[in-house]
Scaffold this active site. Structure first.
Site, short mmCIF file in Angstrom:
data_model
loop_
_atom_site.label_atom_id
_atom_site.label_comp_id
_atom_site.label_asym_id
_atom_site.label_seq_id
_atom_site.Cartn_x
_atom_site.Cartn_y
_atom_site.Cartn_z
N GLN A 224 -4.32 -43.10 -33.35
CA GLN A 224 -3.73 -43.68 -32.15
C GLN A 224 -4.38 -45.01 -31.79
O GLN A 224 -3.89 -45.72 -30.90
CB GLN A 224 -3.88 -42.72 -30.97
CG GLN A 224 -3.07 -41.45 -31.11
CD GLN A 224 -3.25 -40.51 -29.93
OE1 GLN A 224 -3.50 -39.34 -30.13
NE2 GLN A 224 -3.10 -41.00 -28.71
N ARG A 371 -2.68 -35.88 -23.12
CA ARG A 371 -1.56 -36.40 -22.34
C ARG A 371 -1.94 -36.59 -20.87
O ARG A 371 -1.23 -36.20 -19.95
CB ARG A 371 -0.33 -35.51 -22.47
CG ARG A 371 0.95 -36.27 -22.11
CD ARG A 371 2.20 -35.63 -22.63
NE ARG A 371 3.34 -36.50 -22.37
CZ ARG A 371 4.55 -36.32 -22.85
NH1 ARG A 371 4.79 -35.31 -23.64
NH2 ARG A 371 5.53 -37.15 -22.55
N CYS A 372 -3.09 -37.20 -20.68
CA CYS A 372 -3.49 -37.59 -19.33
C CYS A 372 -4.52 -38.71 -19.46
O CYS A 372 -5.08 -38.91 -20.53
CB CYS A 372 -4.08 -36.42 -18.53
SG CYS A 372 -5.83 -36.12 -18.77
N GLU A 741 2.32 -39.86 -19.27
CA GLU A 741 1.51 -38.67 -19.00
C GLU A 741 1.68 -38.13 -17.59
O GLU A 741 1.14 -37.06 -17.26
CB GLU A 741 0.03 -39.02 -19.24
CG GLU A 741 -0.22 -39.40 -20.68
CD GLU A 741 -1.52 -40.16 -20.87
OE1 GLU A 741 -1.99 -40.21 -22.01
OE2 GLU A 741 -2.05 -40.71 -19.90
#
Length: 785
Positions: A224, A371-372, A741
């Protein structure tokens, strides 16, 4: 839906639901993932993982494995140590074993690797590596870890005398204590946000190709953050950075799981260097679930000091995190618990004190921002569960309690007691709109009537504020690398363009939305713009995609470089129109002389002239690059309302309705935004209802496959009703805040609050996630007795 379009559908700028450019090749099976890559002479690597959680390594016998036909090499920690690669730095400044040399510290830890001519040969031979373990007691909770007499997990660390990984605090302790001493009421909640796993569809993998003659290393990785990984590889492996090329091709989901550098990456690269052939390693599903970056695992006690009329005076928090065997959180350097101190939420009060500790345990490391944005999910969950608890304790409607304490629109920019400066918002309007859509008053009346009939119905509310877009260089870095990002835009003579970005897509639709930003700023149709990402030799330096930073940082860089191009094109247009540059205006797709719109040239005309007919003194070409350092984070927010029905005899609960309002500022592509929200809500539902990686007393991972670690299907996932408000960020070039997110941050508390609300009249105040039916049933039975 709010209409923010200023360009025609043919140009497809901001506000248009342009179909995703990348979908055609993915749907038709033309994607290019790491496991699709094949190279001449490529070898395959399989890892030997520890079956136990804590043990000394007495010996490792590799003779049987090495004797298998087709095995090229068996790599151990001893061999890695001979090349200075037995240990590597983590993103949090700790060290992590690449291949264990002294002892194993969690089940699934990498102990050895087998490289062979065939992946099945490598896997079979790995089972023949014989490791003699001397068993040690396993520690599976941070409470055990910090207890007197606990076995020292990190005995190799100089000066480490206990299992404490870090301590960190923020806020004004004295002022907070004074506020609590003067409060009418104190409400407290102790809860656990359990360990969960991003579980992307594609596991982690690498194809390492290191040329021993030229020293060139080409690494195809599930990354990523390819640019950051290139720098870290240079630091870890000692390879010259100019000789390292990292290519991150299509990624089958990341969700934070593919931000850290894992031992498999390092071992495969070292094996390629030593053997002189390309080496491929792709994780098994079990390897991914038990060894790579987990999320959450925060034990939290929060307290609110309140007046009798429900006004919050102060907040204090004591948090203990389970770090696993190595402190490897992917988060900004200065924040030891991530951005957890945003736990004051959306509420206006003056005092807070947050104390955080982390402990080593015999579990896998890597508290990634699943996802935050760096632990904000845990922070949002705590404050929104506290608000539900306070409403129940004070006898105030939970919606009304929030309304009484919201930061008001006129208070922005608003500085929180822990130092965040929220950019913009209108929280009361957002909550009111969500409540009205759900029919909140009617639902409360129905709930009262249902209780009289012995039925359990719950209405859960959560209002979250997320901090995304890391970040400003004065505050935010990872491993010393400032969290800026970049964009390079090149317009060809025919008016077609190539945009190269430092962020990396994993399904967010960057190839579509970033082209739309350029289209908005230049008038070049989005369909004429190619977006390139993921190749460090062909893109400008950036810190990658995670923590919802793509649009707030990379998107801002894209807007700024497009404006540079548009400004140069305006000067060229002035030359072509024989007018002064200050007299040139631009509408969606052409430049014209002010007051004479019939005298115009297109952006395509200006692009051709950039290579053929320039004003004197201007440099040829139409391209530029921008590195963007954001002045602040951005702060998307939302109001969620969930309605559930609970079976009092079984504890089974079902979602009847879920209304989700999100405000992410300006929406570049509404269709893609809605898709992101749907995905995030599904993950939030999963965390609240079913996902749970737990461990037995010996440290065995319960959740190492998709039979034990549950993933929601379309059958279980509820229907979502989406709403929006649009409050632009005042400092972002296009007013966007980020959305990827938000739904995962805000929704878990809404689901849990709904279930707790269904049984709150019985005296139930908390049910820990995942809210499994047996936990609900037990809470009901305990309350009834």
């Amino acid at each position: 839906m709010t209409d923010t379009t200023t360009t025609s559908p043919e140009i497809g700028g901001i506000g248009h639901s342009v179909k995703r450019a990348e979908d055609a090749r993915l749907i038709e099976g033309q994607g290019n993932f790491v496991d699709d890559i094949a190279m001449p002479g490529m070898l395959y690597m399989a890892l030997v993982r520890s079956p136990v959680a804590h043990a000394r390594i007495n010996s490792i016998n590799t003779e049987a494995a090495a004797a298998v036909d087709g095995v090229v090499a068996v790599v151990t920690g001893e061999l890695m140590d001979a090349h200075g690669l037995a240990w590597m730095p983590t993103l949090s400044g700790d060290t992590q074993a690449v291949l264990a040399t002294d002892k194993v510290r969690y089940q699934g830890q990498e102990v050895a690797a087998v490289v062979a001519t065939d992946p099945y040969i490598a896997t079979d031979a790995a089972e023949l590596v014989d490791v003699d373990y001397e068993m040690l007691d396993a520690i599976t909770t941070p409470q055990q870890s910090l207890a007197d007499g606990a076995e020292l997990i990190r005995n190799e660390k100089e000066g480490q005398t206990d299992n404490l990984a870090y301590t960190w605090e923020t806020g004004d302790a004295a002022a907070t204590e004074a506020a609590f001493a003067n409060a009418d009421r104190v409400v407290s909640l102790t809860t656990h946000y359990p360990r969960s796993h991003p579980s992307p569809l594609e596991t982690c993998g690498i194809v390492a190709d290191v040329n021993s003659v030229t020293g060139q290393a080409t690494l195809y990785m599930t990354s990523q953050a390819p640019h950051a990984h290139r720098t870290l590889f240079a630091l870890v492996a000692g390879l010259p950075e100019q000789n390292i090329r990292i290519v991150s091709p299509d990624i089958g989901g990341g969700f934070g799981n593919k931000v850290p550098i894992y031992p498999g990456y390092v071992v495969a690269t070292a094996a390629s260097l030593l053997i002189g052939q390309p080496v491929k390693w792709v994780e098994t599903r079990t390897g991914n679930l038990i060894s790579t970056g987990f999320g959450r695992d925060y034990y939290m006690t929060g307290e609110l000091a309140l007046s009798n009329d429900g006004r919050i005076q102060a907040m204090r928090v004591d948090m203990l995190s389970d770090q696993g065997a190595f402190y490897a959180d992917a988060q900004p350097t200065r924040y030891k618990a991530g951005l957890f101190h945003v736990c004051t939420g959306s509420y206006d009060f003056g005092n807070a004190h947050i104390k955080c500790r982390g402990a080593f345990t015999n579990k896998a490391p890597g508290g990634v921002a699943y996802r935050c944005s760096f632990r904000i999910t845990e922070a949002s969950f705590l404050i929104e569960r506290l608000m539900q608890t306070a409403a129940d304790e004070l006898g105030i409607d939970p919606a009304e309690l929030r309304m009484r304490n919201f930061i008001q629109p006129e208070q922005f920019p608003y500085e929180t007691p822990t130092g965040f400066v929220y950019d913009s918002g209108d929280y009361p309007t957002a909550l009111r709109k969500a409540l009205d859509a759900a029919g909140y008053d009617e639902l409360r009346a129905e709930q009262a009537a249902s209780r009289e009939q012995g039925k359990l119905m719950g209405i859960g509310i959560a209002h979250f504020t997320e901090a995304v877009g890391a970040g400003p260089a004065h505050t935010y870095d990872i491993a010393g690398l400032k969290m800026i990002d970049s964009a390079e835009l090149r317009v060809h003579p025919t008016g077609k363009a190539v945009l190269k970005i430092g962020v990396k897509t994993q399904g967010q639709g960057h190839e579509t939305t970033f082209a739309q930003i350029v289209a908005e700023e230049t008038g070049i149709p989005a369909s004429d713009i190619k977006v390139i990402h993921g190749d460090t030799d062909d893109t400008p330096y950036g810190l990658g995609t995670y923590a919802s930073r793509s649009t707030p940082v990379g998107g801002a860089a894209t807007a700024m470089v497009a404006r540079k191009i548009a400004d140069k094109a305006r000067h060229i247009a002035a030359h072509l129109l024989e007018a002064a540059p200050e007299d040139i205006e631009r509408d969606a797709d052409k430049f014209f002389v002010a007051g004479s719109p019939d005298q115009s040239v297109s952006i395509q005309d200006a692009a051709f002239a950039a290579y053929t007919n320039l004003p004197e003194g201007m440099e040829y070409g139409l391209e530029d690059v921008t590195y963007y350092n954001p002045p602040n984070l951005t702060f998307p927010y939302g109001s969620y309302v969930v309605v559930v029905d609970v079976d009092p005899d079984t504890g089974v609960w079902k979602v009847r309705r879920m209304v989700a309002l999100d405000d992410c500022g300006v929406r570049i592509n509404p269709m893609i935004v809605e898709g992101q929200i749907h995905g995030g809500l599904t993950e939030g539902f999963a965390m609240s209802s079913m996902q749970w990686i737990t461990f037995d007393d010996d440290g065995n991972c319960i959740g190492s496959n998709f039979m034990d670690y549950l993933i929601p299907t379309a059958w279980e996932t509820p229907r979502f009703e989406l709403l929006e408000t649009v409050t632009p960020s005042p400092h972002h070039p296009i007013g966007a805040k980020g959305i990827g997110e938000s739904a995962t941050v805000g929704s878990p508390a809404a689901f849990v609050n709904a279930v707790v609300d269904a049984v709150a009249h019985l005296g139930v105040r908390n049910i820990d996630m995942p809210v499994l039916p047996d936990r609900v049933w037990e809470a009901i039975e305990t309350a009834n007795t």
